[in-house]
Write an enzyme that holds these catalytic residues in place. Sequence first.
Site, PDB file in Angstrom:
ATOM      1  N   HIS A 190      19.703  40.228 -45.364  1.00  0.00           N
ATOM      2  CA  HIS A 190      20.706  39.762 -46.883  1.00  0.00           C
ATOM      3  C   HIS A 190      22.293  39.759 -45.965  1.00  0.00           C
ATOM      4  CE1 HIS A 190      21.551  40.293 -50.832  1.00  0.00           C
ATOM      5  NE2 HIS A 190      21.169  39.079 -50.724  1.00  0.00           N
TER       6      HIS A 190
ATOM      7  N   LYS B 298      25.790  39.224 -44.741  1.00  0.00           N
ATOM      8  CA  LYS B 298      26.850  37.571 -44.594  1.00  0.00           C
ATOM      9  C   LYS B 298      27.553  37.637 -43.854  1.00  0.00           C
ATOM     10  CE  LYS B 298      24.227  37.183 -48.466  1.00  0.00           C
ATOM     11  NZ  LYS B 298      23.565  38.489 -49.612  1.00  0.00           N
TER      12      LYS B 298
ATOM     13  N   ASP C  70      36.424  34.849 -32.632  1.00  0.00           N
ATOM     14  CA  ASP C  70      37.001  36.069 -32.038  1.00  0.00           C
ATOM     15  C   ASP C  70      37.083  37.323 -31.749  1.00  0.00           C
ATOM     16  OD1 ASP C  70      37.339  33.332 -30.531  1.00  0.00           O
ATOM     17  OD2 ASP C  70      39.032  32.418 -31.162  1.00  0.00           O
TER      18      ASP C  70
ATOM     19  N   HIS D 160      27.412  36.809 -59.542  1.00  0.00           N
ATOM     20  CA  HIS D 160      26.480  37.333 -58.063  1.00  0.00           C
ATOM     21  C   HIS D 160      27.241  38.445 -56.975  1.00  0.00           C
ATOM     22  CE1 HIS D 160      24.400  36.036 -53.195  1.00  0.00           C
ATOM     23  NE2 HIS D 160      23.294  36.959 -54.309  1.00  0.00           N
TER      24      HIS D 160
ATOM     25  N   LYS E 171      28.844  42.151 -55.485  1.00  0.00           N
ATOM     26  CA  LYS E 171      28.112  43.163 -55.338  1.00  0.00           C
ATOM     27  C   LYS E 171      29.237  43.848 -55.141  1.00  0.00           C
ATOM     28  CE  LYS E 171      25.148  40.610 -53.475  1.00  0.00           C
ATOM     29  NZ  LYS E 171      24.172  39.934 -53.900  1.00  0.00           N
TER      30      LYS E 171
ATOM     31  N   ASP F  54      37.311  55.540 -59.705  1.00  0.00           N
ATOM     32  CA  ASP F  54      38.319  56.157 -59.053  1.00  0.00           C
ATOM     33  C   ASP F  54      39.855  54.925 -58.918  1.00  0.00           C
ATOM     34  OD1 ASP F  54      37.722  58.193 -61.020  1.00  0.00           O
ATOM     35  OD2 ASP F  54      37.894  59.957 -59.235  1.00  0.00           O
TER      36      ASP F  54
END
Length: 479
Positions: free
Chosen positions: A218, A220, A225, A397, A399, A404
């Site tokens: 899952h 991404k 470089d 979508h 996440k 704090d």
Amino acid sequence: MFWLLIILLIFIFQAGTILLLEFRNPAKAVAWLFILFCVPLIGFVVYYFVAQDYNKRKKLRKGGSRIFREIKETIWQQAHIIEDAQQMTDHRFRHQHRLFNLLSHLSESPITGCNRSRVLTNGEEAFEAMLQAMETAEHHLHVEFYIFRDDEISTKFQDVMIRKAQEGVQVRFICDGLGSHKMSWNFIRKLKEAGVQFHYFLPPLIATIDRRVNYRNHRKIVVVDGRIGFVGGINVGDDYLGKYPEIGFWRDTHVQIEGDAVYFLQNTFLNDWKLASGEQITEPQLTELFPPHICSGDERIQILSSGPDQDWDAIQEMCFGAISVACNRIYITTPYFIPDPALYEALKTAAVSGVDVKIIIPYQSDSRLVHLASLSYVEELLRAGVKFYQYRKGFVHAKVMIVDDLLATVGTANMDMRSFFCNFELTAVLFESSAMDHLLHDFKRDLENCSSIDVKVFQQRSRWQKGAEMLSRMLSPLL
């Protein structure tokens, strides 16, 4: 009568097998027993192919030496490793020795200094930044996504990868075999003909035969470089640009990183690349894949990876540890809210203790079953004081978690059990006020496009709705 006895014995054998293998996880055992009760035999066959967690996790760990062990010395010599809470630039964190020690021991990725980050809000901003960075690649370009579609924006990524490969840049490209199954063979052929090295991560057929279909990548990741890296919730597809009418506006968050933390994005990619391609990175390649960095920023960043190839459920344990020490606020944005029992109790305890706990979830979801399961966790938490908001501008979508003024997280992991315990996931933990302020501003702006869930109104939902949520809740450990 004889045949009924045989069927009963078979059913008892199947149920006993599930109970024996899942005794460490009662919630998961209940979910599989429910499936077995609904579809006898078929449920057990499905369980055989997708649910052998403990055996398969051991197999994955044993499946080859971790690249990290071979390059650890190189990274540790070059990176600015934060070894003590007193080295954190934010004085508030210097009193959180327990949390610091937890984060330092969760995985093979320590907190690093000498970083600079840029929060990218929504697909348009993230795609522009990634494509611009990819254009600067001179030695290598590493690209990894759960979903890579065959549409307008993915063609722009394809064009850059092809052009760079033709210029002599080493282009390595991974897609999850299930998440990107709609990518056409013609799309892949053009990449390969140009010299792009492409591999699917656990293609569905092979993964099913090998009983690893339950383990999806899952993540991404883009690494340019070994200097610039990207991670977050955004896949590559036109839906992230709001071009899918059935979903509309797609709200998501990504982060661009320069500095020592990129070493650990790179390390995660190379481990995934080895698992997908079988290629072993040799020592002469380390200098070019992990080049020395000129320290251009002083941000503290940690890259946490988790998955069935690791000994720690690092992202779940980081979330639990951070929530447990919160004193003022816990703000969470997640498209899927299916917390494991530990996080569920931690959130409830925090709210009862007076911490301001706000959670943004979608009003419109891309998965009806998961949405129902998410709502099943809401009522009791509402009564404890947790505030839930449903995003109505489109589909959220992102996440993101803000605790704090201690830390904020941006990554690929949803607040659900699949992300925490089954998938290969990756999260950036940010400790600097500038990044947290940006995420806090985004969160407050998102609240303007939300409707709050009132506990009294929520309790009045129909019996059918409550029943659907209850059934979905029983399956939630598998979703």
